[in-house]
Design a protein around this motif. Structure first.
Motif, PDB file in Angstrom:
ATOM      1  N   PRO A   1       0.795  -1.237   0.000  1.00  0.00           N
ATOM      2  CA  PRO A   1       0.000   0.000   0.000  1.00  0.00           C
ATOM      3  C   PRO A   1       0.825   1.283   0.000  1.00  0.00           C
ATOM      4  O   PRO A   1       0.478   2.243  -0.685  1.00  0.00           O
ATOM      5  CB  PRO A   1      -0.833  -0.095   1.276  1.00  0.00           C
ATOM      6  N   GLY A   2       1.886   1.322   0.778  1.00  0.00           N
ATOM      7  CA  GLY A   2       2.656   2.555   0.896  1.00  0.00           C
ATOM      8  C   GLY A   2       4.072   2.279   1.360  1.00  0.00           C
ATOM      9  O   GLY A   2       4.532   1.138   1.392  1.00  0.00           O
ATOM     10  N   SER A   3       4.756   3.335   1.755  1.00  0.00           N
ATOM     11  CA  SER A   3       6.172   3.206   2.095  1.00  0.00           C
ATOM     12  C   SER A   3       6.434   2.487   3.406  1.00  0.00           C
ATOM     13  O   SER A   3       7.434   1.782   3.533  1.00  0.00           O
ATOM     14  CB  SER A   3       6.826   4.585   2.113  1.00  0.00           C
ATOM     15  N   TYR A   4       5.577   2.657   4.395  1.00  0.00           N
ATOM     16  CA  TYR A   4       5.819   1.992   5.679  1.00  0.00           C
ATOM     17  C   TYR A   4       5.790   0.471   5.560  1.00  0.00           C
ATOM     18  O   TYR A   4       6.391  -0.227   6.365  1.00  0.00           O
ATOM     19  CB  TYR A   4       4.797   2.434   6.725  1.00  0.00           C
ATOM     20  N   GLU A   5       5.124  -0.051   4.557  1.00  0.00           N
ATOM     21  CA  GLU A   5       5.043  -1.504   4.383  1.00  0.00           C
ATOM     22  C   GLU A   5       6.239  -2.077   3.612  1.00  0.00           C
ATOM     23  O   GLU A   5       6.438  -3.287   3.565  1.00  0.00           O
ATOM     24  CB  GLU A   5       3.743  -1.875   3.658  1.00  0.00           C
ATOM     25  N   LYS A   6       7.018  -1.223   3.015  1.00  0.00           N
ATOM     26  CA  LYS A   6       8.123  -1.691   2.169  1.00  0.00           C
ATOM     27  C   LYS A   6       9.197  -2.477   2.918  1.00  0.00           C
ATOM     28  O   LYS A   6       9.638  -3.517   2.429  1.00  0.00           O
ATOM     29  CB  LYS A   6       8.728  -0.516   1.400  1.00  0.00           C
ATOM     30  N   PRO A   7       9.666  -2.045   4.079  1.00  0.00           N
ATOM     31  CA  PRO A   7      10.729  -2.815   4.743  1.00  0.00           C
ATOM     32  C   PRO A   7      10.350  -4.271   5.039  1.00  0.00           C
ATOM     33  O   PRO A   7      11.172  -5.173   4.849  1.00  0.00           O
ATOM     34  CB  PRO A   7      10.995  -2.022   6.030  1.00  0.00           C
ATOM     35  N   LEU A   8       9.135  -4.527   5.469  1.00  0.00           N
ATOM     36  CA  LEU A   8       8.729  -5.910   5.742  1.00  0.00           C
ATOM     37  C   LEU A   8       8.695  -6.729   4.453  1.00  0.00           C
ATOM     38  O   LEU A   8       9.176  -7.868   4.416  1.00  0.00           O
ATOM     39  CB  LEU A   8       7.366  -5.953   6.438  1.00  0.00           C
ATOM     40  N   ALA A   9       8.142  -6.153   3.395  1.00  0.00           N
ATOM     41  CA  ALA A   9       8.110  -6.867   2.111  1.00  0.00           C
ATOM     42  C   ALA A   9       9.525  -7.153   1.623  1.00  0.00           C
ATOM     43  O   ALA A   9       9.811  -8.248   1.124  1.00  0.00           O
ATOM     44  CB  ALA A   9       7.338  -6.042   1.082  1.00  0.00           C
ATOM     45  N   VAL A  10      10.427  -6.189   1.791  1.00  0.00           N
ATOM     46  CA  VAL A  10      11.816  -6.381   1.383  1.00  0.00           C
ATOM     47  C   VAL A  10      12.459  -7.494   2.199  1.00  0.00           C
ATOM     48  O   VAL A  10      13.139  -8.372   1.659  1.00  0.00           O
ATOM     49  CB  VAL A  10      12.618  -5.067   1.506  1.00  0.00           C
ATOM     50  N   LYS A  11      12.244  -7.489   3.504  1.00  0.00           N
ATOM     51  CA  LYS A  11      12.854  -8.520   4.348  1.00  0.00           C
ATOM     52  C   LYS A  11      12.374  -9.912   3.941  1.00  0.00           C
ATOM     53  O   LYS A  11      13.178 -10.853   3.861  1.00  0.00           O
ATOM     54  CB  LYS A  11      12.551  -8.268   5.821  1.00  0.00           C
ATOM     55  N   ARG A  12      11.099 -10.041   3.674  1.00  0.00           N
ATOM     56  CA  ARG A  12      10.577 -11.340   3.233  1.00  0.00           C
ATOM     57  C   ARG A  12      11.266 -11.801   1.957  1.00  0.00           C
ATOM     58  O   ARG A  12      11.573 -12.988   1.788  1.00  0.00           O
ATOM     59  CB  ARG A  12       9.069 -11.257   3.027  1.00  0.00           C
ATOM     60  N   LEU A  13      11.516 -10.883   1.036  1.00  0.00           N
ATOM     61  CA  LEU A  13      12.190 -11.238  -0.215  1.00  0.00           C
ATOM     62  C   LEU A  13      13.662 -11.565   0.005  1.00  0.00           C
ATOM     63  O   LEU A  13      14.193 -12.485  -0.610  1.00  0.00           O
ATOM     64  CB  LEU A  13      12.048 -10.098  -1.224  1.00  0.00           C
ATOM     65  N   LEU A  14      14.325 -10.832   0.874  1.00  0.00           N
ATOM     66  CA  LEU A  14      15.744 -11.076   1.136  1.00  0.00           C
ATOM     67  C   LEU A  14      15.983 -12.434   1.788  1.00  0.00           C
ATOM     68  O   LEU A  14      17.082 -12.985   1.687  1.00  0.00           O
ATOM     69  CB  LEU A  14      16.327  -9.967   2.010  1.00  0.00           C
ATOM     70  N   LEU A  15      14.968 -12.977   2.433  1.00  0.00           N
ATOM     71  CA  LEU A  15      15.080 -14.305   3.031  1.00  0.00           C
ATOM     72  C   LEU A  15      15.090 -15.416   1.975  1.00  0.00           C
ATOM     73  O   LEU A  15      15.495 -16.533   2.261  1.00  0.00           O
ATOM     74  CB  LEU A  15      13.931 -14.539   4.017  1.00  0.00           C
ATOM     75  N   ARG A  16      14.657 -15.101   0.779  1.00  0.00           N
ATOM     76  CA  ARG A  16      14.599 -16.095  -0.294  1.00  0.00           C
ATOM     77  C   ARG A  16      15.984 -16.330  -0.893  1.00  0.00           C
ATOM     78  O   ARG A  16      16.729 -15.392  -1.154  1.00  0.00           O
ATOM     79  CB  ARG A  16      13.631 -15.631  -1.392  1.00  0.00           C
ATOM     80  N   ASP A  17      16.302 -17.590  -1.146  1.00  0.00           N
ATOM     81  CA  ASP A  17      17.592 -17.936  -1.732  1.00  0.00           C
ATOM     82  C   ASP A  17      17.715 -17.489  -3.183  1.00  0.00           C
ATOM     83  O   ASP A  17      18.824 -17.273  -3.674  1.00  0.00           O
ATOM     84  CB  ASP A  17      17.823 -19.446  -1.655  1.00  0.00           C
ATOM     85  N   ASP A  18      16.595 -17.354  -3.885  1.00  0.00           N
ATOM     86  CA  ASP A  18      16.648 -16.982  -5.299  1.00  0.00           C
ATOM     87  C   ASP A  18      16.642 -15.472  -5.522  1.00  0.00           C
ATOM     88  O   ASP A  18      16.645 -15.017  -6.662  1.00  0.00           O
ATOM     89  CB  ASP A  18      15.499 -17.635  -6.069  1.00  0.00           C
ATOM     90  N   VAL A  19      16.654 -14.686  -4.449  1.00  0.00           N
ATOM     91  CA  VAL A  19      16.671 -13.230  -4.567  1.00  0.00           C
ATOM     92  C   VAL A  19      18.024 -12.711  -4.082  1.00  0.00           C
ATOM     93  O   VAL A  19      18.375 -12.851  -2.916  1.00  0.00           O
ATOM     94  CB  VAL A  19      15.516 -12.582  -3.771  1.00  0.00           C
ATOM     95  N   ALA A  20      18.763 -12.111  -5.014  1.00  0.00           N
ATOM     96  CA  ALA A  20      20.087 -11.577  -4.692  1.00  0.00           C
ATOM     97  C   ALA A  20      20.040 -10.095  -4.348  1.00  0.00           C
ATOM     98  O   ALA A  20      20.964  -9.565  -3.735  1.00  0.00           O
ATOM     99  CB  ALA A  20      21.032 -11.795  -5.866  1.00  0.00           C
ATOM    100  N   ALA A  21      18.974  -9.413  -4.777  1.00  0.00           N
ATOM    101  CA  ALA A  21      18.850  -7.976  -4.540  1.00  0.00           C
ATOM    102  C   ALA A  21      17.392  -7.562  -4.694  1.00  0.00           C
ATOM    103  O   ALA A  21      16.605  -8.270  -5.333  1.00  0.00           O
ATOM    104  CB  ALA A  21      19.705  -7.198  -5.531  1.00  0.00           C
ATOM    105  N   VAL A  22      17.065  -6.403  -4.110  1.00  0.00           N
ATOM    106  CA  VAL A  22      15.709  -5.888  -4.199  1.00  0.00           C
ATOM    107  C   VAL A  22      15.761  -4.427  -4.641  1.00  0.00           C
ATOM    108  O   VAL A  22      16.604  -3.655  -4.169  1.00  0.00           O
ATOM    109  CB  VAL A  22      14.962  -5.996  -2.850  1.00  0.00           C
ATOM    110  N   VAL A  23      14.857  -4.069  -5.524  1.00  0.00           N
ATOM    111  CA  VAL A  23      14.663  -2.694  -5.957  1.00  0.00           C
ATOM    112  C   VAL A  23      13.360  -2.212  -5.321  1.00  0.00           C
ATOM    113  O   VAL A  23      12.342  -2.895  -5.388  1.00  0.00           O
ATOM    114  CB  VAL A  23      14.576  -2.609  -7.497  1.00  0.00           C
ATOM    115  N   VAL A  24      13.415  -1.048  -4.675  1.00  0.00           N
ATOM    116  CA  VAL A  24      12.254  -0.499  -3.973  1.00  0.00           C
ATOM    117  C   VAL A  24      11.833   0.789  -4.662  1.00  0.00           C
ATOM    118  O   VAL A  24      12.645   1.705  -4.832  1.00  0.00           O
ATOM    119  CB  VAL A  24      12.581  -0.223  -2.486  1.00  0.00           C
ATOM    120  N   LEU A  25      10.561   0.852  -5.056  1.00  0.00           N
ATOM    121  CA  LEU A  25      10.049   1.988  -5.810  1.00  0.00           C
ATOM    122  C   LEU A  25       8.859   2.631  -5.104  1.00  0.00           C
ATOM    123  O   LEU A  25       8.063   1.935  -4.481  1.00  0.00           O
ATOM    124  CB  LEU A  25       9.604   1.531  -7.201  1.00  0.00           C
TER     125      LEU A  25
END
Length: 137
Positions: free
Chosen positions: A41-65
């Motif tokens: 929904p907005g910016s405050y939710e981005k860090p949690l979504a990023v952390k969930r992705l960083l926990l994945r072995d197939d994700v080497a980096a995340v772009v946040v927009l």
């Protein structure tokens, strides 16, 4: 090694969809692989979504927009600072790059359109450099 995920805010839906299209094209042009797109929904939710992705072995980096527009109070400044701090801490915790393509805080609506594509492309470029190894001069 080159799996990239994108987290994008939907509060400014039309504008962030343009940013997303730019980031996806930039990922493909650079020979990287898009693993996931997560919309929040907005910016405050981005860090949690990023952390969930960083926990994945197939994700080497995340772009946040996203966009943090100028408001009538200091809310945007507080949001921008706290989200930026959280994203930098996640980058250091996981040792995986995060490209921050958030326009603002304090951006005026008239300043948004010319920044959409450059911010999205720069966020992808930043993670590419870090994935390939920062260049020492």
């Amino acid at each position: 090694m080159n799996g990239i995920a994108i987290v994008v805010g939907t509060f400014h839906k039309a504008e962030t969809e343009r940013m997303l299209a730019t980031a996806v094209a930039s990922i493909k042009e650079r020979g990287l692989e898009l693993r996931a797109v997560v919309k929040v929904p907005g910016s405050y939710e981005k860090p949690l979504a990023v952390k969930r992705l960083l926990l994945r072995d197939d994700v080497a980096a995340v772009v946040v927009l996203g966009i943090i527009e100028r408001g009538e109070t200091a809310h945007g400044l507080v949001m921008g600072q706290s989200v930026s701090d959280a994203l930098i801490q996640l980058q250091l915790e996981f040792m995986k790059p995060i490209g921050i393509g958030i326009i603002g805080p304090e951006v005026h609506p008239s300043q948004i359109p010319p920044r959409l594509h450059p911010h999205a492309d720069a966020a992808v470029a930043a993670v590419e450099v870090m994935l390939r190894g920062a260049v020492e001069e």
